[in-house]
Scaffold this motif. Structure first.
Motif, PDB file in Angstrom:
ATOM      1  N   PRO A 170       0.813  -1.228   0.000  1.00 28.56           N
ATOM      2  CA  PRO A 170       0.000   0.000   0.000  1.00 28.56           C
ATOM      3  C   PRO A 170       0.836   1.263   0.000  1.00 28.56           C
ATOM      4  O   PRO A 170       0.398   2.305  -0.492  1.00 28.56           O
ATOM      5  N   ALA A 171       2.054   1.197   0.525  1.00 33.58           N
ATOM      6  CA  ALA A 171       2.917   2.369   0.530  1.00 33.58           C
ATOM      7  C   ALA A 171       3.330   2.781  -0.876  1.00 33.58           C
ATOM      8  O   ALA A 171       3.731   3.919  -1.100  1.00 33.58           O
ATOM      9  N   ARG A 172       3.211   1.856  -1.827  1.00 29.35           N
ATOM     10  CA  ARG A 172       3.540   2.140  -3.223  1.00 29.35           C
ATOM     11  C   ARG A 172       2.280   2.228  -4.085  1.00 29.35           C
ATOM     12  O   ARG A 172       2.367   2.206  -5.314  1.00 29.35           O
ATOM     13  N   GLY A 173       1.119   2.314  -3.456  1.00 29.00           N
ATOM     14  CA  GLY A 173      -0.128   2.450  -4.202  1.00 29.00           C
ATOM     15  C   GLY A 173      -0.661   1.161  -4.781  1.00 29.00           C
ATOM     16  O   GLY A 173      -1.584   1.184  -5.600  1.00 29.00           O
ATOM     17  N   ALA A 174      -0.121   0.015  -4.375  1.00 28.87           N
ATOM     18  CA  ALA A 174      -0.534  -1.270  -4.939  1.00 28.87           C
ATOM     19  C   ALA A 174      -1.707  -1.903  -4.199  1.00 28.87           C
ATOM     20  O   ALA A 174      -2.202  -2.949  -4.614  1.00 28.87           O
ATOM     21  N   LEU A 175      -2.142  -1.276  -3.117  1.00 33.07           N
ATOM     22  CA  LEU A 175      -3.275  -1.788  -2.344  1.00 33.07           C
ATOM     23  C   LEU A 175      -4.037  -0.593  -1.785  1.00 33.07           C
ATOM     24  O   LEU A 175      -3.469   0.203  -1.021  1.00 33.07           O
ATOM     25  N   LYS A 176      -5.307  -0.445  -2.191  1.00 30.60           N
ATOM     26  CA  LYS A 176      -6.127   0.674  -1.745  1.00 30.60           C
ATOM     27  C   LYS A 176      -7.493   0.163  -1.301  1.00 30.60           C
ATOM     28  O   LYS A 176      -7.852  -0.999  -1.526  1.00 30.60           O
ATOM     29  N   LEU A 177      -8.267   1.067  -0.692  1.00 22.47           N
ATOM     30  CA  LEU A 177      -9.574   0.704  -0.165  1.00 22.47           C
ATOM     31  C   LEU A 177     -10.621   1.653  -0.730  1.00 22.47           C
ATOM     32  O   LEU A 177     -10.469   2.881  -0.644  1.00 22.47           O
ATOM     33  N   ASN A 178     -11.684   1.082  -1.329  1.00 26.04           N
ATOM     34  CA  ASN A 178     -12.819   1.850  -1.836  1.00 26.04           C
ATOM     35  C   ASN A 178     -13.961   1.823  -0.833  1.00 26.04           C
ATOM     36  O   ASN A 178     -14.182   0.800  -0.160  1.00 26.04           O
ATOM     37  N   ALA A 179     -14.720   2.914  -0.768  1.00 26.95           N
ATOM     38  CA  ALA A 179     -15.945   2.932   0.031  1.00 26.95           C
ATOM     39  C   ALA A 179     -16.961   3.831  -0.648  1.00 26.95           C
ATOM     40  O   ALA A 179     -16.650   4.967  -1.002  1.00 26.95           O
ATOM     41  N   VAL A 180     -18.177   3.309  -0.864  1.00 26.36           N
ATOM     42  CA  VAL A 180     -19.289   4.111  -1.370  1.00 26.36           C
ATOM     43  C   VAL A 180     -20.085   4.609  -0.172  1.00 26.36           C
ATOM     44  O   VAL A 180     -20.456   3.820   0.704  1.00 26.36           O
ATOM     45  N   LEU A 181     -20.348   5.908  -0.137  1.00 28.12           N
ATOM     46  CA  LEU A 181     -21.071   6.507   0.985  1.00 28.12           C
ATOM     47  C   LEU A 181     -22.434   6.992   0.528  1.00 28.12           C
ATOM     48  O   LEU A 181     -22.552   7.634  -0.528  1.00 28.12           O
ATOM     49  N   THR A 182     -23.466   6.697   1.315  1.00 32.32           N
ATOM     50  CA  THR A 182     -24.793   7.236   1.070  1.00 32.32           C
ATOM     51  C   THR A 182     -25.295   7.911   2.337  1.00 32.32           C
ATOM     52  O   THR A 182     -24.894   7.557   3.454  1.00 32.32           O
ATOM     53  N   ARG A 183     -26.174   8.879   2.146  1.00 26.19           N
ATOM     54  CA  ARG A 183     -26.626   9.696   3.274  1.00 26.19           C
ATOM     55  C   ARG A 183     -27.293   8.855   4.361  1.00 26.19           C
ATOM     56  O   ARG A 183     -26.991   8.996   5.553  1.00 26.19           O
ATOM     57  N   SER A 184     -28.196   7.960   3.976  1.00 24.65           N
ATOM     58  CA  SER A 184     -28.925   7.205   4.986  1.00 24.65           C
ATOM     59  C   SER A 184     -28.350   5.812   5.225  1.00 24.65           C
ATOM     60  O   SER A 184     -28.737   5.145   6.176  1.00 24.65           O
TER      61      SER A 184
END
Length: 366
Positions: A170-184
């Motif tokens: 992850p320090a080299r950008g090879a592992l990241k985390l996605n999250a979709v956010l919704t209001r409710s």
């Protein structure tokens, strides 16, 4: 060498998002995956031919998507088969593939699978997680109970560990985390997700709830705007803007308390936050992405209503020259800029709902 095509807005082709399946082992309501794949899936050889043709037109980055791409049993075989395109000299007139990435919910990413993907030649993995407790994970993944959400959370946290141990740094950008956010749905998870990503040393990519498809119940009131997400996180951990890379989808921010350490080490990872604001701050102006579904239909925009079936140029025997010509013609005719053209209401009032049918996100790979 044939000239690389530009679309009608002068945008080059650079990224191919190739969906391997419309199915998923989760049922996230913002995506609404199918229970079954379309009947006429592409073969491994056809997918290789498509990637090679797009590389000839300027594609340098391939992102393998779904649905859930880890459901594809020949995933590693496909990645390995694409390695000759990676080994081409950057100046090769046929083009060269620089990077192969994967987007996954992580549930199926065990230690052995992570090692196999790395050995096959995968460069980057982005995992998805929309909450930090069983209830929120269950709600956002379309599961029946907090206990089921706890099980998914445990598997995704294990997947982060497996990917890191397999060499996806992850320090080299090879592992990241996605999250979709919704209001409710999971707005209360914003700070916990940021804390988790910081603890894990991961860049967190926050994604606005998008009006993709026709069955995810999108409403503008459910969009948690990127600027609000940044402000809330910045109040807890001060941020400084980094900006959006050319042709990138994410605006990036840097945590001030980690900036000096990151600069000294050259590391990235948990020192950054990213936001994908396709609703409130569209980035159509330099979008360089082409999407191809698991059954070979090309879409020039995530929000497109219609695509171009490429199977006539792949079957029965395939014709590489005609396939590349068809893709070139498709890109030259591209005029999509849906998010920028979406009718905007007065600031603070949100955005208008889509006025035409669209392809579903599970087909297009998000």
């Amino acid at each position: 060498m044939a000239e690389r095509p530009l679309d009608l807005h002068g945008r080059p082709l650079g990224v191919l998002r190739l969906s391997l399946t419309a199915r998923c082992n989760l049922a996230c309501p913002y995506c609404c995956p199918d229970l079954e794949d379309p009947p006429d899936l592409l073969t491994l050889a056809e997918r290789v031919a498509l990637v090679e043709a797009t590389v000839g037109l300027g594609v340098h980055t391939l992102r393998l998507t779904g649905g859930e791409p880890l459901l594809n049993r020949r995933l590693e075989e496909l990645i390995a088969a694409l390695q000759p395109l990676r080994r081409r000299d950057p100046g090769d007139p046929r083009g060269a593939l620089r990077e192969i990435a994967l987007t996954s919910n992580g549930v199926l990413l065990g230690a052995e699978r992570a090692r196999q993907l790395k050995a096959a030649g995968l460069d980057r993995i982005t995992l998805s997680l929309d909450g930090t407790d069983g209830a929120s994970v269950a709600r956002m993944a379309g599961l029946g109970s907090p206990a089921a959400g706890d099980a998914v959370l445990e598997k995704v946290l294990a997947a982060i560990r497996h990917a890191r141990e397999a060499g996806f740094d992850p320090a080299r950008g090879a592992l990241k985390l996605n999250a979709v956010l919704t209001r409710s749905g999971n707005a209360d998870q914003l700070l916990p997700l940021a804390a988790l990503a910081r603890e894990q040393g991961l860049e967190l990519r926050l994604i606005e709830f998008m009006d993709v498809g026709n069955r995810n119940g999108w409403e503008p009131e459910q969009v948690l705007p990127a600027n609000e997400m940044v402000a809330r996180i910045g109040a807890a951990w001060p941020l400084e803007p980094v900006g959006r890379a050319p042709h990138g989808t994410a605006g990036r921010w840097r945590y001030r308390d980690r900036a000096a350490d990151a600069d000294a080490s050259g590391a990235d990872g948990g020192s950054h936050l990213a936001v994908v604001a396709s609703i409130t701050a569209p980035f159509c102006g330099d979008c360089n992405r082409l999407r191809i579904t698991a059954d070979g239909v090309a879409y020039s925009c995530l929000f497109a209503a219609d695509g171009t079936d490429l199977k006539p140029w792949l079957r029965p025997d395939g014709d590489a020259a005609r396939l590349e010509q068809a893709l070139r013609r498709l890109w030259l005719q591209r005029r999509d800029r849906y998010s920028e053209e979406r009718q905007m209401i007065r600031p603070g009032d949100g955005v208008a709902t889509p006025s035409r049918p669209q392809a579903e996100m599970a087909y297009l790979g998000g």
